[in-house]
Design a protein around this motif. Sequence first.
Motif, PDB file in Angstrom:
ATOM      1  N   ARG A  63      11.752   3.617  -3.414  1.00 17.42           N
ATOM      2  CA  ARG A  63      11.480   3.589  -4.862  1.00 17.42           C
ATOM      3  C   ARG A  63       9.976   3.472  -5.116  1.00 17.42           C
ATOM      4  NH1 ARG A  63      16.332   0.544  -5.226  1.00 17.42           N
ATOM      5  NH2 ARG A  63      15.174  -1.386  -5.006  1.00 17.42           N
ATOM      6  N   ASP A  64       9.309   2.595  -4.328  1.00 15.62           N
ATOM      7  CA  ASP A  64       7.864   2.421  -4.488  1.00 15.62           C
ATOM      8  C   ASP A  64       7.114   3.707  -4.162  1.00 15.62           C
ATOM      9  OD1 ASP A  64       8.340  -0.201  -5.186  1.00 15.62           O
ATOM     10  OD2 ASP A  64       7.756  -1.030  -3.231  1.00 15.62           O
ATOM     11  N   ALA A  67       7.519   6.268  -6.940  1.00 16.25           N
ATOM     12  CA  ALA A  67       6.828   5.903  -8.179  1.00 16.25           C
ATOM     13  C   ALA A  67       5.307   5.894  -8.045  1.00 16.25           C
ATOM     14  CB  ALA A  67       7.310   4.527  -8.639  1.00 16.25           C
ATOM     15  N   ASP A  68       4.793   6.084  -6.825  1.00 17.88           N
ATOM     16  CA  ASP A  68       3.352   5.987  -6.592  1.00 17.88           C
ATOM     17  C   ASP A  68       2.635   7.248  -7.078  1.00 17.88           C
ATOM     18  OD1 ASP A  68       0.751   5.759  -5.625  1.00 17.88           O
ATOM     19  OD2 ASP A  68       1.376   4.865  -3.729  1.00 17.88           O
ATOM     20  N   PRO A  69       1.837   7.149  -8.155  1.00 16.23           N
ATOM     21  CA  PRO A  69       1.163   8.340  -8.682  1.00 16.23           C
ATOM     22  C   PRO A  69       0.016   8.837  -7.798  1.00 16.23           C
ATOM     23  CG  PRO A  69       0.465   6.397  -9.898  1.00 16.23           C
ATOM     24  CD  PRO A  69       1.512   5.944  -8.915  1.00 16.23           C
ATOM     25  N   LYS A  76       4.546  11.912  -0.192  1.00 16.08           N
ATOM     26  CA  LYS A  76       5.785  11.202  -0.502  1.00 16.08           C
ATOM     27  C   LYS A  76       6.904  11.632   0.446  1.00 16.08           C
ATOM     28  CE  LYS A  76       4.879  10.265  -5.366  1.00 16.08           C
ATOM     29  NZ  LYS A  76       5.283  10.430  -6.757  1.00 16.08           N
ATOM     30  N   ASN A 120      16.357  11.189  -2.596  1.00 11.50           N
ATOM     31  CA  ASN A 120      14.920  11.316  -2.834  1.00 11.50           C
ATOM     32  C   ASN A 120      14.333  12.471  -2.031  1.00 11.50           C
ATOM     33  OD1 ASN A 120      14.605   9.241  -4.715  1.00 11.50           O
ATOM     34  ND2 ASN A 120      14.500   7.698  -3.110  1.00 11.50           N
TER      35      ASN A 120
END
Length: 198
Positions: A63-64, A67-69, A76, A120
């Motif tokens: 999840r982290d 969500a990391d822009p 990713k 994911n």
Amino acid sequence: MKDRIAEAVVQEILQRGLRFSIRDVAGALGVSTKTIYQHFESKEQIVAYLVEQAVNEMRECERDIMADPELSTKQKLFEVLVTIPKGYAFGDLRSLLELKQMFPRQWAVMDEYLQMGWDNFRLLVERGREEEVLRPFDPEVFIGMYVGALNHFMDARSAVGRRKPLDRVLREMVGLLLQGVYTDRDGGPAASEEGETK
């Protein structure tokens, strides 16, 4: 106390593998075995607790990453594929193999995550295609190759599994697999001979 017991068990697993005893854990904590049994009914229940924690950690880590822009789609994709439990109770191939052999019910929980936790990955593949950083390929073939390679390295006869930690094996394996699906050879994480990302 439950978390203290779990931490002590992780240390025992790192030293002895899953052949640790409740007596070993009690001795490490300076408590009686009765104290351990007040929190866990059996060794199997302790292992089940650790497996549940490991799977939850991997989901949270994913999840982290998602969500990391700051991370590109390629980054990713790489990081999601090399996610392992932070606590390292099952951070080496030996402990995963022992889990599979000695605790089949607990292994089934870990295996379900390994077999089913690919949402994911599929999302990132779709995004990578839209960004034209990934060439067209069947994600299910990739998943089959990943799971098959991981199972191969977990085999007791695997020389790689005996000499390299899981995180290094995964980084090298994933780096090699991803090179085949990138549209170019630049800009994506790659595995060096030491299994580290460049």
